[in-house]
Structure formats: structure tokens, C-alpha cells
Write a protein that holds these residues in place. Structure first.
Motif: not given
Length: 281
Positions: A3, A8, A11-12, A16, A182, A185-189, A192
Motif C-alpha cells: 500500500n 496509509i 487510513m491513519l 478510518s 508504527v 506499517r504494522k497495524p496500530v494497536v 502504541d
């Protein structure tokens, strides 16, 4: 192809946090955008005034705020802030598409160049990748450095990519600061969240992200709605609250949640959830 960074970013930063427009809202937005005239931030526009107008649903104020982030007028010059404001302006009918805003920028403006490079790079053919790299290497802005890092990451050079992102973050690039939290580009959890909270006041769109992290149910079925609502309202103070967040705040309030909202707060949240066509002169 992984992506690309524009998606991205969105999305951030905003998409989203918003919901799909209904057909009725879309038509209303298109009708409003057809009536719009070119708007440009002027010295008479203070950030506080523009934020007030934007919070009350003035889509043109968002375009002026994008100008402010573009040129560093009253705020830090910031590509992410500029993209965020144009995205919200698009959702609320100020422009047909955010691409229209960038196409109208002077050809020599560095942010127009960077945006067009992002668009061009989506196809990811070797020839375009090489030419993009050359242009980015010739631009010493931290945003260009960050985008170059993304290209390097796509090409497998993670060592160079991480070095470039660290250097760009040290120069105050919001996008680079986010990617330090992040990496890869790992998913935000939720783990974090503390790191994001540290930079949220400087990058206020992150308040939406924090709201989402705390509102959504975890694997154990728990959620921290009140904390999520507090973060959503922080985003609203900066005129960066999306539809999903606004709807969640209103639902929480109407269900007896522990949040104090004034009549004006409720009206502004309702405008976000279901924008109304504003009167134009």
C-alpha cells in the motif's frame, strides 16, 4: 506492490475515522462544490477564526486551513496537516476531490510535486520508481525524505528507510513521527497509544486514532468508551473529528454516558454526522 503512503496517511489520519456518505449527502456535497469559488487563506484569517468556522461546518474554512498548513501560516508547515484538511473539505463538500486542490497549486510548490509523485508512484513500474527517487533525492524537505524512505522500504532497503525516517522525524515531520511509532506499517494497536498521546497535541489528527483505539472492543470484550470520547472531543476542538467519532460521542451521550456536552457541542457533532448545506453568498 505494498500500500502506497498516501493511502496509509489517509487510513491513519482521517478515512478510518469517517463513514461512507449516503447518496443524499453525496449529491448535496456535489451541489455545494459546484457553487464554490476559489478560497485562499489571507492575513486576515487567524487560525482560531478558521478553526471556529470549520468546527461549525464551513467546508471553505477547511480549504483555508489547508493553505495554512501548506505555507506554515499560523501553524507548522506540514504535508500531513494539509492532506488532512483537504480530505475533510472533500467529505464536507468544499471540493469535488482532494486531487483538485493539489492540481490548483502553483507548479513550483514542493507539496504539489510530492503529491503528484505519490500519485505517479502508485503504478510502481521500475521507470517511474527510478524517476521518483531522483526527484525526492533532490528535495531536502523532511516530507520528501520520508517519502523517499517509503520507496526504499518498498525496494527492500529497510536500513536506509529507517535512517531517513528517523532524520525526518527529528526535523519535525509529522508523517515520519507516526511511522516511528508504527514501523514497517504494522497495524496500530492499543499498546502504541501512549506513544501516540505524546505527539497528539502537535499532530492533532492522532486524537481520532486514539479515540478509535480505546472505543473499539478488545479480544477480552472490554472497551474504554469514556477515554475514547475524551479523545474524540479533543479532535473536535481541532476541527479534525470524523463522522464515526462524532456519531460515537452522540450515542454515548444519549445513552447516559459520563460526558458533558453543551448545546453547541451537540449541534456541531450533528453537523459532522449529517452535514447540512451551508448558505453561500
Amino acid at each position: 506492490m505494498k500500500n502506497w503512503c498516501l493511502y496509509i496517511i489517509m487510513m491513519l489520519a482521517f478515512v478510518s475515522c469517517s463513514e461512507q456518505q449516503t447518496m443524499e449527502d453525496t449529491l448535496a456535497s456535489q451541489k455545494l462544490s459546484e457553487k464554490k469559488s476559489v478560497v485562499v487563506a489571507t492575513p486576515q484569517d487567524s487560525i482560531a477564526s478558521l478553526l471556529h468556522q470549520a468546527r461549525w461546518g464551513d467546508s471553505k474554512a477547511y480549504l483555508k486551513l489547508a493553505d495554512c498548513y501548506r505555507d506554515g501560516f499560523g501553524v507548522k508547515k506540514d504535508l500531513l496537516g494539509m492532506i488532512t484538511m483537504t480530505a475533510i473539505a472533500e467529505e464536507r463538500g468544499g471540493i469535488q476531490t482532494m486531487e483538485d486542490y493539489f492540481k490548483d497549486l502553483p507548479n513550483e510548490h514542493e507539496y504539489k510535486t510530492l503529491f503528484m509523485l505519490m500519485e505517479r508512484y502508485k503504478s510502481y513500474i521500475p521507470e517511474s520508481a527510478d524517476s521518483v527517487i531522483q526527484v525526492l533525492r533532490g528535495n531536502d524537505s523532511p516530507e520528501a525524505q520520508t517519502l523517499l524512505a517509503f520507496v526504499m522500504m518498498d525496494q527492500g532497503d529497510t536500513i536506509t528507510a529507517k535512517r531517513l525516517i528517523k532524520e525526518a522525524a527529528d526535523k519535525g515531520c509529522s508523517l515520519a513521527e507516526i511511522f516511528l511509532i508504527v514501523p514497517d506499517r504494522k497495524p496500530v494497536v492499543k499498546s502504541d497509544a501512549d506513544k501516540f498521546a505524546i505527539i497528539a497535541e502537535q499532530v492533532p489528527i492522532i486524537y481520532n486514532l486514539l479515540g478509535n483505539l480505546y472505543y473499539e472492543t478488545e479480544e477480552n470484550g472490554e472497551t474504554e468508551e469514556q477515554l475514547a470520547i475524551e479523545y474524540y472531543m479533543k479532535a473536535e476542538e481541532h476541527a479534525m473529528l470524523g463522522r464515526k467519532g462524532a456519531a460515537r460521542v452522540l450515542n454515548y451521550y444519549h445513552s447516559g454516558g459520563n460526558v458533558q456536552l453543551t448545546e453547541d457541542d451537540i449541534k456541531r457533532l450533528e453537523l459532522i454526522v449529517k452535514p447540512q448545506q451551508m448558505e453561500t453568498e
